[in-house]
Design a protein around this motif. Structure first.
Motif, PDB file in Angstrom:
ATOM      1  N   TYR A  61       0.846  -1.189   0.000  1.00 52.93           N
ATOM      2  CA  TYR A  61       0.000   0.000   0.000  1.00 52.93           C
ATOM      3  C   TYR A  61       0.883   1.241   0.000  1.00 52.93           C
ATOM      4  CZ  TYR A  61      -3.483  -3.440   1.393  1.00 52.93           C
ATOM      5  OH  TYR A  61      -4.288  -4.545   1.426  1.00 52.93           O
ATOM      6  N   SER A  62       0.655   2.121  -0.956  1.00 49.50           N
ATOM      7  CA  SER A  62       1.408   3.366  -1.057  1.00 49.50           C
ATOM      8  C   SER A  62       0.849   4.395  -0.082  1.00 49.50           C
ATOM      9  CB  SER A  62       1.325   3.905  -2.484  1.00 49.50           C
ATOM     10  OG  SER A  62      -0.028   4.205  -2.813  1.00 49.50           O
ATOM     11  N   TYR A  63       1.553   5.501   0.048  1.00 50.73           N
ATOM     12  CA  TYR A  63       1.107   6.535   0.983  1.00 50.73           C
ATOM     13  C   TYR A  63      -0.244   7.116   0.590  1.00 50.73           C
ATOM     14  CZ  TYR A  63       2.657  10.008  -2.464  1.00 50.73           C
ATOM     15  OH  TYR A  63       2.803  10.745  -3.602  1.00 50.73           O
ATOM     16  N   PHE A  64      -0.534   7.228  -0.715  1.00 50.89           N
ATOM     17  CA  PHE A  64      -1.830   7.798  -1.099  1.00 50.89           C
ATOM     18  C   PHE A  64      -2.966   6.795  -0.919  1.00 50.89           C
ATOM     19  CE2 PHE A  64       0.646   6.859  -4.989  1.00 50.89           C
ATOM     20  CZ  PHE A  64      -0.133   5.880  -5.587  1.00 50.89           C
ATOM     21  N   GLU A  65      -2.663   5.502  -0.985  1.00 48.87           N
ATOM     22  CA  GLU A  65      -3.685   4.501  -0.684  1.00 48.87           C
ATOM     23  C   GLU A  65      -3.992   4.477   0.814  1.00 48.87           C
ATOM     24  OE1 GLU A  65      -2.987   1.167  -4.178  1.00 48.87           O
ATOM     25  OE2 GLU A  65      -1.532   1.314  -2.535  1.00 48.87           O
ATOM     26  N   LYS A  66      -2.962   4.651   1.628  1.00 56.21           N
ATOM     27  CA  LYS A  66      -3.188   4.730   3.075  1.00 56.21           C
ATOM     28  C   LYS A  66      -3.996   5.974   3.422  1.00 56.21           C
ATOM     29  CE  LYS A  66       1.007   2.203   4.336  1.00 56.21           C
ATOM     30  NZ  LYS A  66       2.281   2.221   5.106  1.00 56.21           N
ATOM     31  N   PHE A  67      -3.728   7.075   2.723  1.00 60.76           N
ATOM     32  CA  PHE A  67      -4.500   8.302   2.956  1.00 60.76           C
ATOM     33  C   PHE A  67      -5.977   8.062   2.654  1.00 60.76           C
ATOM     34  CE2 PHE A  67      -6.502  12.159   1.375  1.00 60.76           C
ATOM     35  CZ  PHE A  67      -6.212  13.072   2.382  1.00 60.76           C
ATOM     36  N   ASP A  68      -6.259   7.394   1.537  1.00 63.89           N
ATOM     37  CA  ASP A  68      -7.642   7.056   1.183  1.00 63.89           C
ATOM     38  C   ASP A  68      -8.302   6.234   2.287  1.00 63.89           C
ATOM     39  OD1 ASP A  68      -7.678   8.351  -1.221  1.00 63.89           O
ATOM     40  OD2 ASP A  68      -7.217   6.590  -2.420  1.00 63.89           O
ATOM     41  N   TYR A  69      -7.591   5.233   2.750  1.00 65.24           N
ATOM     42  CA  TYR A  69      -8.157   4.303   3.730  1.00 65.24           C
ATOM     43  C   TYR A  69      -8.487   5.003   5.039  1.00 65.24           C
ATOM     44  CZ  TYR A  69      -8.474   0.138   6.710  1.00 65.24           C
ATOM     45  OH  TYR A  69      -8.907  -0.823   7.584  1.00 65.24           O
ATOM     46  N   TRP A  70      -7.533   5.754   5.588  1.00 65.24           N
ATOM     47  CA  TRP A  70      -7.760   6.392   6.881  1.00 65.24           C
ATOM     48  C   TRP A  70      -8.702   7.586   6.771  1.00 65.24           C
ATOM     49  CZ3 TRP A  70      -7.044   3.620  10.889  1.00 65.24           C
ATOM     50  CH2 TRP A  70      -6.059   2.632  10.877  1.00 65.24           C
ATOM     51  N   ALA A  71      -8.779   8.201   5.598  1.00 62.49           N
ATOM     52  CA  ALA A  71      -9.767   9.276   5.403  1.00 62.49           C
ATOM     53  C   ALA A  71     -11.183   8.725   5.503  1.00 62.49           C
ATOM     54  CB  ALA A  71      -9.556   9.946   4.039  1.00 62.49           C
ATOM     55  N   VAL A  72     -11.377   7.480   5.041  1.00 63.94           N
ATOM     56  CA  VAL A  72     -12.695   6.844   5.163  1.00 63.94           C
ATOM     57  C   VAL A  72     -13.050   6.616   6.630  1.00 63.94           C
ATOM     58  CG1 VAL A  72     -14.009   4.745   4.694  1.00 63.94           C
ATOM     59  CG2 VAL A  72     -12.631   5.781   2.884  1.00 63.94           C
ATOM     60  N   PHE A  73     -12.074   6.157   7.419  1.00 59.99           N
ATOM     61  CA  PHE A  73     -12.326   5.953   8.850  1.00 59.99           C
ATOM     62  C   PHE A  73     -12.724   7.265   9.525  1.00 59.99           C
ATOM     63  CE2 PHE A  73     -10.693   1.677   8.865  1.00 59.99           C
ATOM     64  CZ  PHE A  73     -11.181   1.125  10.040  1.00 59.99           C
ATOM     65  N   ILE A 102     -17.390  10.995  11.540  1.00 55.52           N
ATOM     66  CA  ILE A 102     -18.064  12.297  11.473  1.00 55.52           C
ATOM     67  C   ILE A 102     -19.416  12.181  10.786  1.00 55.52           C
ATOM     68  CG2 ILE A 102     -17.941  14.626  10.510  1.00 55.52           C
ATOM     69  CD1 ILE A 102     -14.946  14.514  10.849  1.00 55.52           C
ATOM     70  N   MET A 103     -19.444  11.525   9.616  1.00 64.86           N
ATOM     71  CA  MET A 103     -20.676  11.464   8.836  1.00 64.86           C
ATOM     72  C   MET A 103     -21.749  10.627   9.517  1.00 64.86           C
ATOM     73  SD  MET A 103     -20.092  13.469   6.411  1.00 64.86           S
ATOM     74  CE  MET A 103     -21.551  13.167   5.420  1.00 64.86           C
ATOM     75  N   ALA A 104     -21.386   9.475  10.046  1.00 63.13           N
ATOM     76  CA  ALA A 104     -22.376   8.626  10.714  1.00 63.13           C
ATOM     77  C   ALA A 104     -22.879   9.294  11.987  1.00 63.13           C
ATOM     78  CB  ALA A 104     -21.783   7.261  11.018  1.00 63.13           C
ATOM     79  N   GLY A 105     -21.952   9.852  12.772  1.00 58.87           N
ATOM     80  CA  GLY A 105     -22.360  10.499  14.018  1.00 58.87           C
ATOM     81  C   GLY A 105     -23.256  11.696  13.794  1.00 58.87           C
ATOM     82  N   ALA A 143     -16.686  14.143  -0.909  1.00 56.97           N
ATOM     83  CA  ALA A 143     -16.982  14.044  -2.340  1.00 56.97           C
ATOM     84  C   ALA A 143     -15.794  14.498  -3.175  1.00 56.97           C
ATOM     85  CB  ALA A 143     -18.220  14.883  -2.673  1.00 56.97           C
ATOM     86  N   LEU A 144     -15.147  15.596  -2.776  1.00 55.21           N
ATOM     87  CA  LEU A 144     -13.971  16.074  -3.510  1.00 55.21           C
ATOM     88  C   LEU A 144     -12.826  15.074  -3.403  1.00 55.21           C
ATOM     89  CD1 LEU A 144     -13.980  19.870  -2.542  1.00 55.21           C
ATOM     90  CD2 LEU A 144     -14.550  18.873  -4.759  1.00 55.21           C
ATOM     91  N   ALA A 145     -12.626  14.503  -2.215  1.00 55.56           N
ATOM     92  CA  ALA A 145     -11.540  13.540  -2.024  1.00 55.56           C
ATOM     93  C   ALA A 145     -11.737  12.310  -2.909  1.00 55.56           C
ATOM     94  CB  ALA A 145     -11.454  13.139  -0.551  1.00 55.56           C
ATOM     95  N   ILE A 146     -12.978  11.832  -3.014  1.00 52.19           N
ATOM     96  CA  ILE A 146     -13.244  10.634  -3.808  1.00 52.19           C
ATOM     97  C   ILE A 146     -13.202  10.923  -5.300  1.00 52.19           C
ATOM     98  CG2 ILE A 146     -14.999   8.931  -4.427  1.00 52.19           C
ATOM     99  CD1 ILE A 146     -13.608   8.349  -1.791  1.00 52.19           C
ATOM    100  N   PHE A 147     -13.931  11.941  -5.742  1.00 53.37           N
ATOM    101  CA  PHE A 147     -14.093  12.178  -7.176  1.00 53.37           C
ATOM    102  C   PHE A 147     -12.931  12.929  -7.815  1.00 53.37           C
ATOM    103  CE2 PHE A 147     -18.650  11.834  -5.776  1.00 53.37           C
ATOM    104  CZ  PHE A 147     -18.839  10.575  -6.314  1.00 53.37           C
ATOM    105  N   VAL A 148     -12.021  13.470  -7.009  1.00 49.41           N
ATOM    106  CA  VAL A 148     -10.831  14.128  -7.567  1.00 49.41           C
ATOM    107  C   VAL A 148      -9.579  13.310  -7.216  1.00 49.41           C
ATOM    108  CG1 VAL A 148      -9.419  16.208  -7.599  1.00 49.41           C
ATOM    109  CG2 VAL A 148     -11.907  16.408  -7.471  1.00 49.41           C
ATOM    110  N   TRP A 149      -9.247  13.234  -5.930  1.00 51.34           N
ATOM    111  CA  TRP A 149      -8.012  12.559  -5.488  1.00 51.34           C
ATOM    112  C   TRP A 149      -8.044  11.060  -5.798  1.00 51.34           C
ATOM    113  CZ3 TRP A 149      -3.269  13.339  -3.058  1.00 51.34           C
ATOM    114  CH2 TRP A 149      -2.732  12.249  -2.369  1.00 51.34           C
ATOM    115  N   HIS A 150      -9.093  10.372  -5.287  1.00 55.56           N
ATOM    116  CA  HIS A 150      -9.141   8.916  -5.429  1.00 55.56           C
ATOM    117  C   HIS A 150      -9.305   8.499  -6.890  1.00 55.56           C
ATOM    118  CE1 HIS A 150      -9.822   4.763  -4.222  1.00 55.56           C
ATOM    119  NE2 HIS A 150     -10.923   4.749  -4.950  1.00 55.56           N
ATOM    120  N   PHE A 151     -10.210   9.145  -7.615  1.00 53.52           N
ATOM    121  CA  PHE A 151     -10.434   8.763  -9.009  1.00 53.52           C
ATOM    122  C   PHE A 151      -9.177   8.966  -9.853  1.00 53.52           C
ATOM    123  CE2 PHE A 151     -14.548   7.662  -8.158  1.00 53.52           C
ATOM    124  CZ  PHE A 151     -15.353   7.502  -9.285  1.00 53.52           C
TER     125      PHE A 151
END
Length: 264
Positions: free
Chosen positions: A141-153, A158-161, A196-204
């Motif tokens: 796992y690269s650093y940007f994949e780890k960023f994606d993973y922990w950003a979801v956590f 925040i979103m669920a709460g 939304a920005l993180a997923i549709f810009v960074w992750h995509f």
């Protein structure tokens, strides 16, 4: 090699085995549970974005069309809540999956950030600027994949709460000060925009739009990478795999080259 460009690669990278893997051979990267978790999260997140925007800004131009597509504001809210439940189910599924790996002694903490990730970040920036001949030798796992993973956590907490607070306002104000609801209102909307920005810009971009994977990486569908793709995207993991094969070959009297020929 360009003589005008300095060689900034490490000794380990220069001495890594240069094998010619069979193009058709692949390795498993994500098992069926991981792919199913990703599918649940991706589908629910997309519905949450498409329904959350018109709920927060139903008076803005394009929102009218989305509200109409989902059958009105009430139905839009119903779809939003259903998708939220699916997303929380996916999160619980993932935690249960990790717990099962831990119980079976198969949990490898490769997703944890390490100092090497910071080194890889600067090495990658140097590569982008032409100061380095090769990309960093990323592990599984690269650093940007780890960023994606922990950003979801972070985002899930925040979103669920905040979403549950907005879903049950009466129960919230009975147990907490009113400002808790007010803060949750803005936290939910602001975090949604950031997610939304993180997923549709960074992750995509990293997963589908980079030149080396464009127009789409299929690993989230098949769960597999070819050895050539593994070598390109995760060189450290590839070297580790080749070293283990070489060690196994020496133990059995088989050379790595004959192993590759037999695979092809």
């Amino acid at each position: 090699m360009d003589p005008a460009r300095p060689d900034t690669s490490t000794p380990a990278e220069r001495s890594a085995p240069e094998l010619s893997p069979a193009a058709s051979e692949s390795v498993l990267r994500f098992d069926v549970h991981q792919r199913l978790q990703h599918a649940l999260m991706a589908l629910s997140f997309t519905v949450l974005v498409l329904t959350g925007w018109p709920l927060s800004a139903h008076g803005v131009g394009a929102s009218h069309h989305l509200v109409k597509a989902f059958g009105g504001l009430h139905q839009c809210g119903v779809w939003h809540r259903v998708a939220a439940v699916v997303l929380m189910v996916a999160a619980v599924y993932h935690l249960a999956y990790l717990a099962s790996l831990l119980v079976r002694g198969r949990l490898r903490l490769r997703m944890l950030p390490r100092p090497r990730d910071l080194v890889h970040l600067f090495q990658n920036l140097a590569f982008f600027m032409g100061l380095r001949r090769a990309r960093p030798a990323f592990d599984k796992y690269s650093y940007f994949e780890k960023f994606d993973y922990w950003a979801v956590f972070w985002g899930m907490v925040i979103m669920a709460g905040s979403g549950l607070v907005r879903w049950f306002p009466e129960a919230t104000v009975k147990r907490f000060p009113v400002w808790v609801y007010e803060v949750s209102y803005y936290a939910h909307a602001d975090e949604a925009i950031l997610a939304a920005l993180a997923i549709f810009v960074w992750h995509f971009y990293n997963v589908h739009l980079r030149p080396s994977v464009f127009p789409m990486s299929r690993v989230f569908l098949t769960g597999r990478l070819t050895l050539a793709e593994l070598k390109e995207e995760h060189r450290a993991e590839y070297d580790e795999l080749m070293a283990s094969r070489a060690a196994a070959g020496r133990a059995t009297g088989e050379t790595p080259s004959s192993h590759e020929e037999r695979k092809s």
